[in-house]
Design a protein around this motif. Structure first.
Motif, PDB file in Angstrom:
ATOM      1  N   GLY A  64      13.564  23.044  65.425  1.00 58.56           N
ATOM      2  CA  GLY A  64      12.791  22.312  64.605  1.00 58.56           C
ATOM      3  C   GLY A  64      10.997  22.034  64.351  1.00 58.56           C
ATOM      4  N   ILE A  65      10.826  23.086  65.050  1.00 58.86           N
ATOM      5  CA  ILE A  65       9.256  23.351  65.160  1.00 58.86           C
ATOM      6  C   ILE A  65       8.377  23.940  63.624  1.00 58.86           C
ATOM      7  N   GLU A  66       8.017  22.608  62.983  1.00 64.64           N
ATOM      8  CA  GLU A  66       7.383  22.221  61.938  1.00 64.64           C
ATOM      9  C   GLU A  66       6.225  23.441  61.751  1.00 64.64           C
ATOM     10  N   SER A  96       3.390  28.918  63.340  1.00 59.78           N
ATOM     11  CA  SER A  96       3.095  27.341  64.186  1.00 59.78           C
ATOM     12  C   SER A  96       4.177  27.340  64.572  1.00 59.78           C
ATOM     13  N   VAL A  97       5.721  28.388  65.189  1.00 59.06           N
ATOM     14  CA  VAL A  97       6.232  28.473  66.062  1.00 59.06           C
ATOM     15  C   VAL A  97       5.597  28.778  67.220  1.00 59.06           C
ATOM     16  N   LEU A  98       4.923  29.341  67.367  1.00 62.30           N
ATOM     17  CA  LEU A  98       4.409  30.734  68.398  1.00 62.30           C
ATOM     18  C   LEU A  98       3.092  29.479  68.951  1.00 62.30           C
ATOM     19  N   MET A 143      -0.923  37.893  68.907  1.00 56.81           N
ATOM     20  CA  MET A 143      -2.179  38.869  69.639  1.00 56.81           C
ATOM     21  C   MET A 143      -3.067  37.970  70.062  1.00 56.81           C
ATOM     22  N   ASN A 144      -3.394  37.099  70.357  1.00 62.70           N
ATOM     23  CA  ASN A 144      -4.466  35.890  71.067  1.00 62.70           C
ATOM     24  C   ASN A 144      -3.929  35.032  71.495  1.00 62.70           C
ATOM     25  N   ARG A 145      -4.959  33.403  72.136  1.00 63.21           N
ATOM     26  CA  ARG A 145      -4.828  32.662  72.998  1.00 63.21           C
ATOM     27  C   ARG A 145      -4.501  31.213  72.166  1.00 63.21           C
ATOM     28  N   GLN A 173      10.637  44.354  58.858  1.00 61.36           N
ATOM     29  CA  GLN A 173      11.698  44.294  57.335  1.00 61.36           C
ATOM     30  C   GLN A 173      12.068  42.308  57.800  1.00 61.36           C
ATOM     31  N   THR A 174      11.574  41.526  59.170  1.00 58.73           N
ATOM     32  CA  THR A 174      11.868  40.388  58.810  1.00 58.73           C
ATOM     33  C   THR A 174      10.921  39.393  57.546  1.00 58.73           C
ATOM     34  N   THR A 175       9.967  40.021  57.302  1.00 58.95           N
ATOM     35  CA  THR A 175       9.060  39.799  56.241  1.00 58.95           C
ATOM     36  C   THR A 175       9.664  39.543  55.018  1.00 58.95           C
ATOM     37  N   LEU A 178      10.086  36.135  53.144  1.00 58.15           N
ATOM     38  CA  LEU A 178       8.942  35.228  52.447  1.00 58.15           C
ATOM     39  C   LEU A 178       9.181  34.676  51.781  1.00 58.15           C
ATOM     40  N   PRO A 179       9.064  34.012  51.136  1.00 61.34           N
ATOM     41  CA  PRO A 179       8.403  32.842  50.110  1.00 61.34           C
ATOM     42  C   PRO A 179       7.198  33.432  49.899  1.00 61.34           C
ATOM     43  N   PRO A 180       6.991  34.338  48.186  1.00 59.53           N
ATOM     44  CA  PRO A 180       6.243  34.325  47.536  1.00 59.53           C
ATOM     45  C   PRO A 180       4.711  33.926  48.325  1.00 59.53           C
ATOM     46  N   TYR A 181       4.594  32.402  48.013  1.00 63.33           N
ATOM     47  CA  TYR A 181       3.684  32.032  48.754  1.00 63.33           C
ATOM     48  C   TYR A 181       3.241  32.400  49.694  1.00 63.33           C
ATOM     49  N   GLN A 182       3.925  32.090  50.365  1.00 68.80           N
ATOM     50  CA  GLN A 182       3.654  32.633  51.945  1.00 68.80           C
ATOM     51  C   GLN A 182       3.181  33.600  52.056  1.00 68.80           C
ATOM     52  N   VAL A 183       3.513  35.054  51.514  1.00 72.87           N
ATOM     53  CA  VAL A 183       2.824  36.008  51.345  1.00 72.87           C
ATOM     54  C   VAL A 183       1.271  36.211  50.790  1.00 72.87           C
ATOM     55  N   ALA A 188      -4.655  36.211  52.330  1.00 75.77           N
ATOM     56  CA  ALA A 188      -5.641  35.011  52.051  1.00 75.77           C
ATOM     57  C   ALA A 188      -5.915  34.479  53.910  1.00 75.77           C
ATOM     58  N   ASP A 189      -4.916  34.077  54.592  1.00 77.17           N
ATOM     59  CA  ASP A 189      -5.405  33.725  55.981  1.00 77.17           C
ATOM     60  C   ASP A 189      -5.833  35.321  56.929  1.00 77.17           C
ATOM     61  N   THR A 190      -5.515  36.341  56.095  1.00 77.88           N
ATOM     62  CA  THR A 190      -5.573  37.804  57.462  1.00 77.88           C
ATOM     63  C   THR A 190      -7.407  37.702  56.925  1.00 77.88           C
ATOM     64  N   VAL A 192      -9.390  35.813  55.715  1.00 76.77           N
ATOM     65  CA  VAL A 192     -10.641  34.914  55.916  1.00 76.77           C
ATOM     66  C   VAL A 192     -10.805  35.235  57.205  1.00 76.77           C
ATOM     67  N   HIS A 193     -10.366  35.032  58.772  1.00 76.16           N
ATOM     68  CA  HIS A 193     -10.492  35.778  59.586  1.00 76.16           C
ATOM     69  C   HIS A 193     -11.530  36.805  59.703  1.00 76.16           C
ATOM     70  N   VAL A 194     -10.880  37.467  59.301  1.00 78.43           N
ATOM     71  CA  VAL A 194     -12.158  39.032  59.160  1.00 78.43           C
ATOM     72  C   VAL A 194     -13.660  38.438  58.496  1.00 78.43           C
TER      73      VAL A 194
HETATM   74  O1  NZQ Z   1      10.132  26.661  59.982  1.00 79.86           O
HETATM   75  P1  NZQ Z   1      11.178  27.634  59.045  1.00 79.86           P
HETATM   76  O2  NZQ Z   1      12.546  28.022  58.205  1.00 79.86           O
HETATM   77  O3  NZQ Z   1      11.290  29.514  59.894  1.00 79.86           O
HETATM   78  O4  NZQ Z   1       9.868  28.235  57.978  1.00 79.86           O
HETATM   79  C1  NZQ Z   1       8.695  29.324  57.740  1.00 79.86           C
HETATM   80  C2  NZQ Z   1       7.562  28.141  57.108  1.00 79.86           C
HETATM   81  O5  NZQ Z   1       8.607  27.355  56.559  1.00 79.86           O
HETATM   82  C3  NZQ Z   1       8.546  29.875  56.836  1.00 79.86           C
HETATM   83  N1  NZQ Z   1       8.539  31.164  57.270  1.00 79.86           N
HETATM   84  C4  NZQ Z   1       8.920  31.956  58.624  1.00 79.86           C
HETATM   85  N2  NZQ Z   1       8.526  33.161  58.617  1.00 79.86           N
HETATM   86  C5  NZQ Z   1       9.593  33.574  57.315  1.00 79.86           C
HETATM   87  C6  NZQ Z   1       9.708  32.255  56.486  1.00 79.86           C
HETATM   88  N3  NZQ Z   1      10.860  32.264  55.664  1.00 79.86           N
HETATM   89  C7  NZQ Z   1      11.054  33.417  55.670  1.00 79.86           C
HETATM   90  N4  NZQ Z   1      11.255  34.858  55.652  1.00 79.86           N
HETATM   91  C8  NZQ Z   1      10.581  34.472  56.657  1.00 79.86           C
HETATM   92  N5  NZQ Z   1      10.324  35.705  57.844  1.00 79.86           N
HETATM   93  O6  NZQ Z   1       7.538  30.002  56.302  1.00 79.86           O
HETATM   94  C9  NZQ Z   1       6.891  28.603  56.489  1.00 79.86           C
HETATM   95  C10 NZQ Z   1       5.112  28.528  56.975  1.00 79.86           C
HETATM   96  O7  NZQ Z   1       5.645  28.991  58.173  1.00 79.86           O
HETATM   97  P2  NZQ Z   1       4.230  29.248  59.333  1.00 79.86           P
HETATM   98  O8  NZQ Z   1       4.920  29.354  60.453  1.00 79.86           O
HETATM   99  O9  NZQ Z   1       3.809  27.397  59.217  1.00 79.86           O
HETATM  100  O10 NZQ Z   1       3.276  29.496  58.715  1.00 79.86           O
HETATM  101  P3  NZQ Z   1       1.909  30.702  59.530  1.00 79.86           P
HETATM  102  O11 NZQ Z   1       2.552  32.052  60.485  1.00 79.86           O
HETATM  103  O12 NZQ Z   1       1.495  30.815  58.011  1.00 79.86           O
HETATM  104  O13 NZQ Z   1       1.429  29.289  60.026  1.00 79.86           O
HETATM  105  C11 NZQ Z   1       0.216  28.971  59.967  1.00 79.86           C
HETATM  106  C12 NZQ Z   1      -0.231  27.633  61.490  1.00 79.86           C
HETATM  107  O14 NZQ Z   1      -0.377  28.289  61.563  1.00 79.86           O
HETATM  108  C13 NZQ Z   1      -2.659  28.122  62.478  1.00 79.86           C
HETATM  109  C14 NZQ Z   1      -2.045  27.186  61.051  1.00 79.86           C
HETATM  110  O15 NZQ Z   1      -3.841  26.411  60.994  1.00 79.86           O
HETATM  111  C15 NZQ Z   1      -0.951  26.757  60.585  1.00 79.86           C
HETATM  112  O16 NZQ Z   1      -0.559  25.761  61.362  1.00 79.86           O
HETATM  113  N6  NZQ Z   1      -3.136  29.292  62.226  1.00 79.86           N
HETATM  114  C16 NZQ Z   1      -3.363  29.694  63.541  1.00 79.86           C
HETATM  115  C17 NZQ Z   1      -4.349  30.016  64.106  1.00 79.86           C
HETATM  116  C18 NZQ Z   1      -3.448  30.881  65.709  1.00 79.86           C
HETATM  117  N7  NZQ Z   1      -2.759  31.164  66.553  1.00 79.86           N
HETATM  118  O17 NZQ Z   1      -4.783  31.957  66.094  1.00 79.86           O
HETATM  119  C19 NZQ Z   1      -5.381  31.023  63.492  1.00 79.86           C
HETATM  120  C20 NZQ Z   1      -4.721  30.408  62.144  1.00 79.86           C
HETATM  121  O18 NZQ Z   1      -6.356  30.730  61.557  1.00 79.86           O
HETATM  122  C21 NZQ Z   1      -4.122  29.441  61.962  1.00 79.86           C
HETATM  123  O19 NZQ Z   1      -5.237  28.453  61.953  1.00 79.86           O
END
Ligand code: NZQ
Ligand code: ZN
Length: 381
Positions: A64-66, A96-98, A143-145, A173-175, A178-183, A188-190, A192-194
């Motif tokens: 449940g980590i959102e 987010s989970v990590l 791979m970061n803190r 293969q785990t990717t 992913l929903p296309p929007y998350q891709v 975009a996130d990658t 802008v990080h650079v």
């Molecule tokens: O929660 P589940 O069910 O796993 O679904 C996730 C979530 O709904 C889904 N998902 C992940 N892998 C999937 C998948 N769905 C299908 N197949 C897969 N293989 O994707 C959704 C979004 O996941 P999330 O972890 O929130 O996305 P992201 O990895 O982009 O993480 C975003 C968070 O990271 C922070 C952001 O601010 C945001 O809170 N950031 C962390 C950084 C860092 N640690 O260095 C730097 C970044 O700039 C960023 O700020």
């Protein structure tokens, strides 16, 4: 070049079928808490691979980590760690989970409340060791803190720093699921990080410049392939490795860094829940424009080397480069204006007020104050 110390101890385990290696990498005899998001791993076979590799280990699961992990959720996992003597954490999912797990690991070894740890880095008192199976290329968290933590009660979102994951397993293969929007948001996130580590001044660290430009060019090249076919293993592998390389310190040696786009983007997400990567594409074009006097030479270098823009006056080339950048973001299917996202002026005003009250100064020269943030956001309405 600025002085720097570089050390990145994370063991990166990359490729097909590598999740099975968990059984070799996890410390034997440890009490493990495995952390998950909302369930995507149960639909794409990742959960089965992880539990198969964990056979014989003493572990329990926390679900449940959102997205934009909330401290309210993470506190529950901290309780479990303390109650059951957990001594190793394994995050399975996206950034987010990590990120959430990084805070759980730090809060589990102190008496301080998890949110206080986020707000006051001086209270950091060590960490439980942790590792990850990363399923979403974007954050570089594998791979970061860094970790970015949200507070549901106060509507705040701040960065927190722990130590590095001991190891991270990335199977492209785990990717595929992913929903296309998350891709799109991950690409975009990658990107802008650079940009945050690159788009400052010229002639500081030429090797870092070339390296950063290489990651940007790779993202631009691979994005259409990834968007056309998410099961193209080589394209997804290239995207995944780019995301890791974008924020693991390798392009940050001896360079100043900006991060204004991220700080403003985090506020947009905190107030509207807009996905992180999407918030950045709204902000970056205006940061480039408003800060053109300071960043102009570097924008020209970026325009020439990454987009091949060589014609026109100084200002015309800057304009063309900003337009090319925004066009790239739009080619990912992402809107780049607040109005297109139904985000109104009142949100921009609230963000400006927050920066004013906090007295925050952003950017590589700490000269982006709330009035400059106002200019940036007004451009994007
Ligand atoms: O929660 P589940 O069910 O796993 O679904 C996730 C979530 O709904 C889904 N998902 C992940 N892998 C999937 C998948 N769905 C299908 N197949 C897969 N293989 O994707 C959704 C979004 O996941 P999330 O972890 O929130 O996305 P992201 O990895 O982009 O993480 C975003 C968070 O990271 C922070 C952001 O601010 C945001 O809170 N950031 C962390 C950084 C860092 N640690 O260095 C730097 C970044 O700039 C960023 O700020
Ligand atoms: Zn980011």
């Amino acid at each position: 070049m600025n002085n720097f110390i570089f050390q990145n101890p994370t063991k990166l385990i990359f490729g097909k079928g590598q999740i099975a290696r968990l059984s070799k990498e996890l410390p034997k005899g440890s009490k493990i808490l495995v952390t998950f998001g909302g369930g995507s791993v149960k639909k794409n076979g990742v959960y089965e691979q992880v539990t198969a590799a964990l056979e014989g280990f003493d572990y329990q699961e926390f679900w449940g980590i959102e997205p934009n992990p909330k401290v309210e959720t993470l506190r529950k996992a901290v309780e479990i760690c303390k109650r059951d003597g957990v001594d190793f954490l394994l995050a399975v999912g996206g950034g987010s989970v990590l990120d959430g797990t990084k805070l759980i690991a730090a809060a589990a070894v102190v008496d301080t409340d998890a949110w206080e740890l986020v707000c006051n880095p001086k209270l950091y008192g060590g960490t439980l060791p942790f590792a990850s199976v990363m399923t979403l290329p974007a954050t570089g968290s594998e791979m970061n803190r860094g970790a970015v933590i949200s507070n549901l009660a106060t509507g705040e979102k701040y960065a927190f720093y722990n130590t590095y994951p001991q190891f991270s397993i990335l199977d492209p293969q785990t990717t595929f699921s992913l929903p296309p929007y998350q891709v799109a948001c991950g690409l975009a996130d990658t990107f802008v990080h650079v940009m945050e580590q690159y788009l400052t001044a010229t002639d500081i660290a030429p090797l870092m410049d070339r390296w950063a430009e290489g990651v940007l060019q790779t993202i631009i090249e691979v994005a259409p392939k990834v968007r056309a076919d998410q099961t193209d293993y080589d394209a997804m592998a290239t995207y995944m490795l780019s995301a890791t390389m974008g924020l693991n310190g390798f392009i940050a040696m001896g360079v100043p860094q900006d991060w204004a786009t991220h700080m403003i983007g985090h506020e947009i997400t905190a107030l509207t829940a807009l996905t992180h990567g999407h918030s950045l594409v709204v902000v970056l074009p205006a940061v480039m424009d408003v800060m053109r006097e300071q960043k102009g030479d570097k924008i020209l270098q970026y325009g020439q080397r990454v987009w091949g823009i060589t014609e026109g006056s100084y200002d015309e080339r800057i304009d063309k480069t900003i337009a090319a950048t925004e066009e790239f973001f739009r080619s990912l299917g992402l809107q780049t204006r607040l109005s297109e996202l139904n985000i109104g002026k009142e949100v921009a005003e609230q963000i400006v007020l927050r920066f004013k009250e906090r007295g925050t100064l952003l950017g590589e020269n700490s000269n982006i104050d709330y009035l400059t943030v106002e200019k940036i956001l007004n451009q994007r309405l």
